[in-house]
Scaffold this motif. Structure first.
Motif, PDB file in Angstrom:
ATOM      1  N   GLU A  11      14.314   2.448   0.876  1.00  0.00           N
ATOM      2  CA  GLU A  11      15.525   2.230   1.698  1.00  0.00           C
ATOM      3  C   GLU A  11      15.265   1.281   2.863  1.00  0.00           C
ATOM      4  N   LEU A  12      14.009   1.051   3.176  1.00  0.00           N
ATOM      5  CA  LEU A  12      13.706   0.236   4.360  1.00  0.00           C
ATOM      6  C   LEU A  12      14.021  -1.234   4.089  1.00  0.00           C
ATOM      7  N   PRO A  13      14.936  -1.849   4.872  1.00  0.00           N
ATOM      8  CA  PRO A  13      15.176  -3.289   4.689  1.00  0.00           C
ATOM      9  C   PRO A  13      13.901  -4.057   5.056  1.00  0.00           C
ATOM     10  N   ARG A  14      13.519  -4.989   4.198  1.00  0.00           N
ATOM     11  CA  ARG A  14      12.240  -5.704   4.423  1.00  0.00           C
ATOM     12  C   ARG A  14      12.506  -7.094   4.982  1.00  0.00           C
ATOM     13  N   TYR A  15      11.600  -7.594   5.775  1.00  0.00           N
ATOM     14  CA  TYR A  15      11.704  -8.952   6.333  1.00  0.00           C
ATOM     15  C   TYR A  15      10.324  -9.593   6.399  1.00  0.00           C
ATOM     16  N   ARG A  16      10.306 -10.884   6.427  1.00  0.00           N
ATOM     17  CA  ARG A  16       9.072 -11.657   6.679  1.00  0.00           C
ATOM     18  C   ARG A  16       9.487 -12.812   7.582  1.00  0.00           C
ATOM     19  N   MET A  17       8.876 -12.954   8.751  1.00  0.00           N
ATOM     20  CA  MET A  17       9.296 -14.011   9.680  1.00  0.00           C
ATOM     21  C   MET A  17       8.826 -15.376   9.200  1.00  0.00           C
ATOM     22  N   THR A  18       9.582 -16.415   9.533  1.00  0.00           N
ATOM     23  CA  THR A  18       9.150 -17.780   9.207  1.00  0.00           C
ATOM     24  C   THR A  18       8.168 -18.243  10.294  1.00  0.00           C
ATOM     25  N   ALA A  19       7.463 -19.336   9.972  1.00  0.00           N
ATOM     26  CA  ALA A  19       6.522 -19.876  10.959  1.00  0.00           C
ATOM     27  C   ALA A  19       7.257 -20.286  12.230  1.00  0.00           C
ATOM     28  N   ASP A  20       8.453 -20.861  12.076  1.00  0.00           N
ATOM     29  CA  ASP A  20       9.198 -21.286  13.276  1.00  0.00           C
ATOM     30  C   ASP A  20       9.636 -20.083  14.114  1.00  0.00           C
ATOM     31  N   ARG A  36       0.818  -1.208   0.000  1.00  0.00           N
ATOM     32  CA  ARG A  36       0.000   0.000   0.000  1.00  0.00           C
ATOM     33  C   ARG A  36       0.860   1.270   0.000  1.00  0.00           C
ATOM     34  N   LEU A  37       0.187   2.377  -0.225  1.00  0.00           N
ATOM     35  CA  LEU A  37       0.856   3.671  -0.334  1.00  0.00           C
ATOM     36  C   LEU A  37       0.295   4.670   0.678  1.00  0.00           C
ATOM     37  N   CYS A  38       0.002   4.191   1.900  1.00  0.00           N
ATOM     38  CA  CYS A  38      -0.569   5.087   2.909  1.00  0.00           C
ATOM     39  C   CYS A  38       0.365   6.285   3.097  1.00  0.00           C
ATOM     40  N   GLY A  39      -0.215   7.469   3.059  1.00  0.00           N
ATOM     41  CA  GLY A  39       0.584   8.687   3.088  1.00  0.00           C
ATOM     42  C   GLY A  39       1.273   8.939   4.412  1.00  0.00           C
ATOM     43  N   TYR A  40       0.909   8.165   5.432  1.00  0.00           N
ATOM     44  CA  TYR A  40       1.406   8.423   6.782  1.00  0.00           C
ATOM     45  C   TYR A  40       2.445   7.418   7.260  1.00  0.00           C
ATOM     46  N   CYS A  41       2.595   6.283   6.584  1.00  0.00           N
ATOM     47  CA  CYS A  41       3.276   5.138   7.199  1.00  0.00           C
ATOM     48  C   CYS A  41       4.619   4.809   6.543  1.00  0.00           C
ATOM     49  N   GLY A  42       5.619   4.585   7.370  1.00  0.00           N
ATOM     50  CA  GLY A  42       6.966   4.280   6.884  1.00  0.00           C
ATOM     51  C   GLY A  42       7.095   2.922   6.210  1.00  0.00           C
ATOM     52  N   LEU A  43       6.082   2.052   6.326  1.00  0.00           N
ATOM     53  CA  LEU A  43       6.154   0.745   5.652  1.00  0.00           C
ATOM     54  C   LEU A  43       5.625   0.815   4.219  1.00  0.00           C
ATOM     55  N   ARG A  44       5.139   1.966   3.781  1.00  0.00           N
ATOM     56  CA  ARG A  44       4.549   2.090   2.433  1.00  0.00           C
ATOM     57  C   ARG A  44       5.510   1.554   1.375  1.00  0.00           C
ATOM     58  N   VAL A  45       4.935   1.016   0.306  1.00  0.00           N
ATOM     59  CA  VAL A  45       5.726   0.247  -0.655  1.00  0.00           C
ATOM     60  C   VAL A  45       6.871   1.044  -1.270  1.00  0.00           C
ATOM     61  N   ASP A  46       6.695   2.355  -1.436  1.00  0.00           N
ATOM     62  CA  ASP A  46       7.767   3.092  -2.111  1.00  0.00           C
ATOM     63  C   ASP A  46       8.822   3.649  -1.160  1.00  0.00           C
ATOM     64  N   HIS A  47       8.842   3.209   0.088  1.00  0.00           N
ATOM     65  CA  HIS A  47       9.954   3.543   0.980  1.00  0.00           C
ATOM     66  C   HIS A  47      11.050   2.505   0.741  1.00  0.00           C
ATOM     67  N   ARG A 107      12.534  -5.952  14.647  1.00  0.00           N
ATOM     68  CA  ARG A 107      11.772  -4.846  15.240  1.00  0.00           C
ATOM     69  C   ARG A 107      12.248  -3.477  14.747  1.00  0.00           C
ATOM     70  N   VAL A 108      13.588  -3.327  14.613  1.00  0.00           N
ATOM     71  CA  VAL A 108      14.119  -2.024  14.182  1.00  0.00           C
ATOM     72  C   VAL A 108      13.633  -1.656  12.778  1.00  0.00           C
ATOM     73  N   HIS A 109      13.234  -2.665  11.991  1.00  0.00           N
ATOM     74  CA  HIS A 109      12.781  -2.386  10.624  1.00  0.00           C
ATOM     75  C   HIS A 109      11.260  -2.246  10.508  1.00  0.00           C
ATOM     76  N   TYR A 110      10.547  -2.410  11.608  1.00  0.00           N
ATOM     77  CA  TYR A 110       9.089  -2.191  11.582  1.00  0.00           C
ATOM     78  C   TYR A 110       8.871  -0.718  11.920  1.00  0.00           C
ATOM     79  N   GLU A 111       9.383   0.109  10.993  1.00  0.00           N
ATOM     80  CA  GLU A 111       9.523   1.533  11.297  1.00  0.00           C
ATOM     81  C   GLU A 111       8.331   2.315  10.728  1.00  0.00           C
TER      82      GLU A 111
END
Ligand code: SAM
Ligand code: SF4
Length: 356
Positions: A72-81, A59-70, A309-313
């Motif tokens: 520089e933000l390193p992205r992660y997805r946790m595994t089930a384990d 998404r491209l929410c105008g307020y949020c640092g996780l928006r797709v066009d940010h 956590r540091v990347h959930y900015e």
């Protein structure tokens, strides 16, 4: 203790409280909210373990640092384990529930998520809350059938025009969070929503409308926090900022957040209301405690591994960003004790949901 009878709050009363500046009058609001909280949900403070499972977002929410066009933000997805390891930490700390939150990430596949929910329900007594954005009916139904108990989806603002400006729809889809909240209710979830306070362009009347909508939706959980500007988002750009008319713009302040927590408690007495991280970010010393004595009854210690956590900015300088889960846990316990309250036991279901 008998609850004193107060006439139901009308829109004009809500606006008057939001504009109130007298400390003595505000003391009366805090006292009332604390009394209603004690009468309606009791003195226990429930702890929810927050696991931020992915910071990918389309998404491209105008307020949020996780928006797709940010970019520089390193992205992660946790595994089930990895998620299950956090869940086990939550069990060891005695938490009654976990909240799995993420950006709107289509690579969180519906079947995978359903398996994770089933694993948590099989391995722990905890309630499972999901907060994964706007997902399809089939996915929400699948996760509910897998055992998910609660879903959080903030409507952000009840002013539709402002919402569309700050939360552009994903191409080919309509963004109707109020309709999704209705779907969640019909599927039998405990339903949570909320707003940001002080969004550029949000007027006092808009915010009063948000509070009235909490009541109309009969919410089980209400999460509110100040809007905190992220420099890499459109809402940080003075060219793109539209503020409300002079004297009408809601400030994104700590005081305004307490007012909204207190009014939410008066309007929805049996809802579970957290004292949020965004509030603690504005006042790291005592924001959590002040939220708890002005209407809130929930805190959400973070279980996300610090390397993620540091990347959930979502905004900068977030409280509790460097701490381990153990430190976060101890810190919350000390804060709860310091205001003479006790830690909740069990799942801490919303009394509003139980009554329904
Ligand atoms: N992606 C999901 C969604 O949007 O519902 C869940 C994760 S999203 C990061 C959770 C909440 O963070 C949003 O509902 C929004 O209210 C809040 N948020 C995002 N950016 C914020 C900001 N700059 N200041 C304060 N809160 C913010
Ligand atoms: Fe994505 Fe949610 Fe942030 Fe919007 S608020 S950009 S949907 S994570």
């Amino acid at each position: 203790m008998e609850l004193p009878h107060y006439p139901p709050l009308q829109r004009s009363d809500i606006v008057a409280w939001l504009r109130e500046t007298s400390e003595a009058r505000l003391e009366e609001l805090w006292r009332r909210a604390d009394l209603v909280r004690q009468q309606s949900v009791g003195g226990e403070v429930h702890l929810r373990g927050l696991i931020e499972i992915s910071n990918h977002c389309i998404r491209l929410c105008g307020y949020c640092g996780l928006r797709v066009d940010h970019r520089e933000l390193p992205r992660y997805r946790m595994t089930a384990d990895e998620i299950m390891a956090c869940v086990q930490e939550g069990v060891a700390f005695g938490y009654g529930s976990v909240v799995l939150q993420a950006g709107e990430d289509p690579r969180i596949l519906a079947d995978w998520m359903a398996d994770v929910v089933r694993r948590i329900k099989a391995d722990s007594p905890m309630a499972v809350t999901l907060s994964l954005g706007e997902r399809d009916y089939d996915e929400l139904a699948l996760w509910r059938a897998a055992g998910a108990d609660r879903y959080l989806l903030r409507f952000e603002t009840s002013n539709r025009e402002l919402f569309e400006r700050i939360h552009p729809p994903h191409p080919g889809r309509v963004s109707d969070r109020i309709a999704i909240l209705g779907t969640l209710r019909r599927l039998g979830y405990e339903v949570g929503s909320g707003v940001m306070i002080g969004i550029p362009g949000q007027s006092f009347d808009d915010l009063a409308g948000d509070l009235e909508l909490f009541r109309a939706l009969n919410l089980d959980m209400i999460g509110v926090g100040p809007f905190l500007m992220h420099p890499e988002t459109p809402l940080a750009d003075p060219q793109q900022q539209s503020v409300a008319a002079p004297g009408e713009q809601v400030p994104a302040s700590e005081l305004m957040t307490y007012k909204v927590i207190a009014l939410a408690r008066l309007l929805c007495p049996r809802a579970n209301i957290p004292s949020t991280t965004a509030l603690a970010t504005l006042n790291k010393n005592s924001g959590r405690e002040l939220g708890l004595v002005r209407g809130a009854n929930i805190v959400m210690p973070n279980l996300t591994p610090p390397k993620y956590r540091v990347h959930y900015e979502i905004y900068p300088n977030k409280a509790c960003i460097q701490e381990s889960a153990g430190l976060c846990h101890q810190c919350m316990e000390v804060r709860i004790k310091s205001i003479g309250r006790t830690r909740g036991s069990g799942r801490g279901d919303s009394p509003n949901y139980v009554a329904r």
